[in-house]
Design a protein around this motif. Sequence first.
Motif, PDB file in Angstrom:
ATOM      1  N   GLU A  94       0.838  -1.201   0.000  1.00 39.78           N
ATOM      2  CA  GLU A  94       0.000   0.000   0.000  1.00 39.78           C
ATOM      3  C   GLU A  94       0.880   1.260   0.000  1.00 39.78           C
ATOM      4  N   TYR A  95       1.902   1.241   0.845  1.00 36.17           N
ATOM      5  CA  TYR A  95       2.799   2.389   0.960  1.00 36.17           C
ATOM      6  C   TYR A  95       3.554   2.636  -0.346  1.00 36.17           C
ATOM      7  N   LEU A  96       4.066   1.563  -0.949  1.00 34.43           N
ATOM      8  CA  LEU A  96       4.816   1.737  -2.200  1.00 34.43           C
ATOM      9  C   LEU A  96       3.896   2.244  -3.318  1.00 34.43           C
ATOM     10  N   GLY A  97       2.649   1.797  -3.302  1.00 38.10           N
ATOM     11  CA  GLY A  97       1.673   2.306  -4.261  1.00 38.10           C
ATOM     12  C   GLY A  97       1.422   3.790  -4.049  1.00 38.10           C
ATOM     13  N   VAL A 141      12.223  -1.406   2.780  1.00 36.01           N
ATOM     14  CA  VAL A 141      11.086  -0.573   2.355  1.00 36.01           C
ATOM     15  C   VAL A 141      11.588   0.835   2.015  1.00 36.01           C
ATOM     16  N   GLY A 142      12.505   1.334   2.831  1.00 37.07           N
ATOM     17  CA  GLY A 142      13.092   2.656   2.562  1.00 37.07           C
ATOM     18  C   GLY A 142      13.781   2.691   1.210  1.00 37.07           C
ATOM     19  N   LEU A 143      14.532   1.638   0.909  1.00 38.05           N
ATOM     20  CA  LEU A 143      15.195   1.563  -0.391  1.00 38.05           C
ATOM     21  C   LEU A 143      14.178   1.438  -1.511  1.00 38.05           C
ATOM     22  N   ALA A 144      13.139   0.631  -1.279  1.00 36.49           N
ATOM     23  CA  ALA A 144      12.106   0.433  -2.298  1.00 36.49           C
ATOM     24  C   ALA A 144      11.422   1.760  -2.636  1.00 36.49           C
TER      25      ALA A 144
END
Length: 303
Positions: A94-97, A141-144
């Motif tokens: 959800e966050y990456l979206g 997640v930070g890198l993503a």
Amino acid sequence: MSIVVEGVSKLYGKQKALDNVSFEVKTGEIVGFLGPNGAGKSTMMKIITGFIPPASGRVLVNGLEVGTDNTDVKRQIGYLPENNPLYPEMYVREYLGYVASIYKTEKNSKKQIDRIIGLTGLAPEQNKQIGSLSKGYKQRVGLAQALIHNPAVLILDEATTGLDPNQIIEIRNLIKEAGKEKTVLLSTHIMQEVEAICERVIIIDHGVIMANEEKSRIYSLVNQSRQIIIVEFDKAVDSGQIAAINNTWNIRLIKNNTWQIESDTQEDIRPAIFNFAVSNNLTVLSLQKQQSNLEEVFRHLTS
Ligand code: ADP
Ligand code: MG
């Protein structure tokens, strides 16, 4: 896509966090930005990414000036800030979206999110809440989020700080993999980080650039003034005997019959040690000149 920093200064009140800093990161390079705490690394990175403006000087990314309102340039930059601020209540996918939508990468957005989740090894965690992840996975997640819009330039601020040794190796490998086709500037206060990942190192202290060298050449900055020899004899030797060769040497027994000899001279001291062995009927089992490490260079330049 290159990064050019030209005469950048930054003041916080009366304190100069950056003092006329200039350097370049060429297209495709992975450069380490090394310095002790408070040196100005994060400040420099916030200026490169356009989060804060410099007091003077400018930053060009791919020839375009980074202003705080220049969205075209910002789209080319992926940024992992220090301490990796995330939304703990959001779910990974959800966050990456959400981040992808900020960059308006909606075309093939799902494909791109899948690709980045795969690249960063987040597939098993993609439906978990960020707050429930381990520190290593939060860093993934930070890198993503820094990679989601496929930027040509990556700015990573202390990406491995606070991770355990296994996580550090995983994140370093990820950076190497993700950095293959990108221009990368990564800050760290850990020397081994630079040794492991970077091709070049820029050392900063008190807002001033102290060194900017190819990794292979940076050792020569301290090597010239000092040499350390490790010698192993076949028999026990008295330290006084070695001291008698040259009383300016610093001598230490490091293990059975093995001595560390330090000299402040440039002249190679190995022949003298070898001759000493011959005239005392000793056999030299090994004789090595020790390479100084990056840590030593760092201390030398920032002490
Ligand atoms: P580094 O990332 O190398 O540890 P920083 O760029 O965070 O260094 O900080 C450089 C100097 O500027 C430090 O002395 C720090 O205390 C100061 N500084 C950084 N950010 C601020 C700020 N927002 N306000 C005031 N001083 C700051
Ligand atoms: Mg910092």
